[in-house]
Design a protein around this motif. Structure first.
Motif, PDB file in Angstrom:
ATOM      1  N   ASP A  13     -55.869 -60.787  57.236  1.00  0.00           N
ATOM      2  CA  ASP A  13     -54.758 -61.660  56.869  1.00  0.00           C
ATOM      3  C   ASP A  13     -54.384 -62.624  57.986  1.00  0.00           C
ATOM      4  O   ASP A  13     -54.048 -63.780  57.737  1.00  0.00           O
ATOM      5  CB  ASP A  13     -53.535 -60.824  56.470  1.00  0.00           C
ATOM      6  CG  ASP A  13     -53.709 -60.240  55.076  1.00  0.00           C
ATOM      7  OD1 ASP A  13     -54.669 -60.663  54.394  1.00  0.00           O
ATOM      8  OD2 ASP A  13     -52.923 -59.371  54.681  1.00  0.00           O
ATOM      9  N   ALA A  14     -54.457 -62.154  59.214  1.00  0.00           N
ATOM     10  CA  ALA A  14     -54.126 -63.016  60.342  1.00  0.00           C
ATOM     11  C   ALA A  14     -55.089 -64.193  60.406  1.00  0.00           C
ATOM     12  O   ALA A  14     -54.676 -65.338  60.620  1.00  0.00           O
ATOM     13  CB  ALA A  14     -54.188 -62.215  61.651  1.00  0.00           C
ATOM     14  N   THR A  15     -56.356 -63.922  60.210  1.00  0.00           N
ATOM     15  CA  THR A  15     -57.357 -64.991  60.217  1.00  0.00           C
ATOM     16  C   THR A  15     -57.095 -65.986  59.107  1.00  0.00           C
ATOM     17  O   THR A  15     -57.108 -67.204  59.320  1.00  0.00           O
ATOM     18  CB  THR A  15     -58.761 -64.402  60.038  1.00  0.00           C
ATOM     19  OG1 THR A  15     -58.987 -63.427  61.050  1.00  0.00           O
ATOM     20  CG2 THR A  15     -59.801 -65.485  60.129  1.00  0.00           C
ATOM     21  N   ARG A  16     -56.863 -65.465  57.914  1.00  0.00           N
ATOM     22  CA  ARG A  16     -56.546 -66.351  56.797  1.00  0.00           C
ATOM     23  C   ARG A  16     -55.377 -67.272  57.152  1.00  0.00           C
ATOM     24  O   ARG A  16     -55.409 -68.479  56.894  1.00  0.00           O
ATOM     25  CB  ARG A  16     -56.174 -65.534  55.561  1.00  0.00           C
ATOM     26  CG  ARG A  16     -57.326 -64.849  54.896  1.00  0.00           C
ATOM     27  CD  ARG A  16     -56.811 -64.114  53.651  1.00  0.00           C
ATOM     28  NE  ARG A  16     -57.745 -64.173  52.546  1.00  0.00           N
ATOM     29  CZ  ARG A  16     -58.721 -63.313  52.352  1.00  0.00           C
ATOM     30  NH1 ARG A  16     -58.924 -62.337  53.221  1.00  0.00           N
ATOM     31  NH2 ARG A  16     -59.528 -63.431  51.308  1.00  0.00           N
ATOM     32  N   ALA A  17     -54.353 -66.697  57.722  1.00  0.00           N
ATOM     33  CA  ALA A  17     -53.168 -67.492  58.056  1.00  0.00           C
ATOM     34  C   ALA A  17     -53.498 -68.540  59.117  1.00  0.00           C
ATOM     35  O   ALA A  17     -53.037 -69.684  59.042  1.00  0.00           O
ATOM     36  CB  ALA A  17     -52.045 -66.583  58.530  1.00  0.00           C
TER      37      ALA A  17
END
Lengths: 191, 191
Positions: A13-17
């Motif tokens: 999720d951090a990467t997506r964000a």
DNA sequence: ACCGTATGCCAACACCTGTTGACACGCCAG
DNA sequence: CTGGCGTGTCAACAGGTGTTGGCATACGGT
């Protein structure tokens, strides 16, 4: 049914964000075609192929990055004489606090999909807000369109083309000049 | 001195003109980056290398294609109560009769050089016109900027993003709604 | 008739684009 | 401990871009 929100937090999720944040910055600064996936990936410090895996394509990434809510206030709670002033102030805030709108506007000039989304936002969200207070339903679309024209022109000259006199104006003065225009488009009549 | 205008007509003038016409069309329809030299050359029915020989580079071609004169009327001859109405009508005509402005606006969103030229046109030509009649010199730049903001917003929503209610409005109604706005920006005061 | 020059086309260059598939690492359930 | 899967990297492809130099041709002055 498409299974949205299984609520299980993924490790990525951090990467997506990060991708989304970088994408918004690049789209806002460079427009759709000059914002390359490679540059966005570099900003997010990952490989370009990750962008493809998570968002499918450049168009998909833009669609995700250009999701936007104007967050218009409930116009029925605003004194009818202050509608213009309130809206202009709100738009200035919204525009300066979130570069998504700038990205959308820059892209909308050259990318048909972006133009589509722009039309949707201003027709649906602004149109709905204008419809809430009791003007002739026949004219609400036109009134909303005129408001959009003035607001987008202000945004274009202030944030994109950067006309010096418009850039230099403090927010309060912008509200003072443009507020009455919006007010007339909402509640007045032509000529 | 650079020898401009030896007035000797060259045999290639037709080609040059064809390139320029095709370039304006493509830039207006697709924006700066998506309008490719190959596509422009194909429209003009010549080889892409000719574009380079005659205009040096893509930027050079755009600079030549984006040359534009607003042809603003002499505002001192207009009854001071009809300034807004006159200007809006003039801009609508100018915009619809020449796609150069559309090309410039589309490109200005993503191309810094185009944005520069846009700033120049509206600061110099419009600024000069606004300065001709006797408003406080202190505020003329601001007034011209506000006029530009409204006019460009109208153009953006009518010719680029194509917001349905704005596209659908007949010119006379546009003048009726927007004319008073321009009038107030020129001769009125805020708030 | 001749020759220089303007005009045009062709092929290629170096680079950048979105996109893809194969491969490596590390977390977590069993 | 041991699989399997989620996460991430690398290298490459196929196509498109602006741009360049060389070569043919046809015009126009002499």
């Amino acid at each position: 049914m498409t299974d949205t929100a299984p609520a299980r937090p993924r490790r990525s999720d951090a990467t997506r964000a990060a991708i989304l944040r970088a994408a918004r910055e690049r789209f806002a600064a460079d427009g759709y075609e000059r914002a390359t996936i490679r540059a966005i990936a570099a900003d997010a410090r990952i490989d370009p192929s990750m962008v493809m895996r998570y968002y499918g394509s450049k168009e998909g990434l833009f669609a995700a990055a250009a999701e936007f809510d104007l967050r218009l206030p409930d116009l029925t709670r605003v004194p009818s004489g202050q509608l213009g002033e309130t809206l202009v102030r709100h738009f200035l805030d919204r525009w300066e606090g979130d570069e998504t709108l700038a990205a959308l506007l820059r892209a909308a000039s050259t990318n048909p999909g972006a133009a589509d989304r722009m039309r949707g936002i201003f027709a649906d969200q602004l149109g709905a807000a204008v419809a809430t207070f009791g003007t002739d339903p026949e004219t609400t679309a036109r009134r909303a369109g005129l408001v959009a024209a003035q607001i987008l022109g202000l945004a274009l000259t202030r944030y994109i083309v950067r006309l010096p006199p418009i850039v230099a104006m403090p927010p309060a003065e912008v509200v003072g000049w443009v507020g009455p225009t919006i007010q007339r488009y909402l509640t007045g009549s032509p000529d």
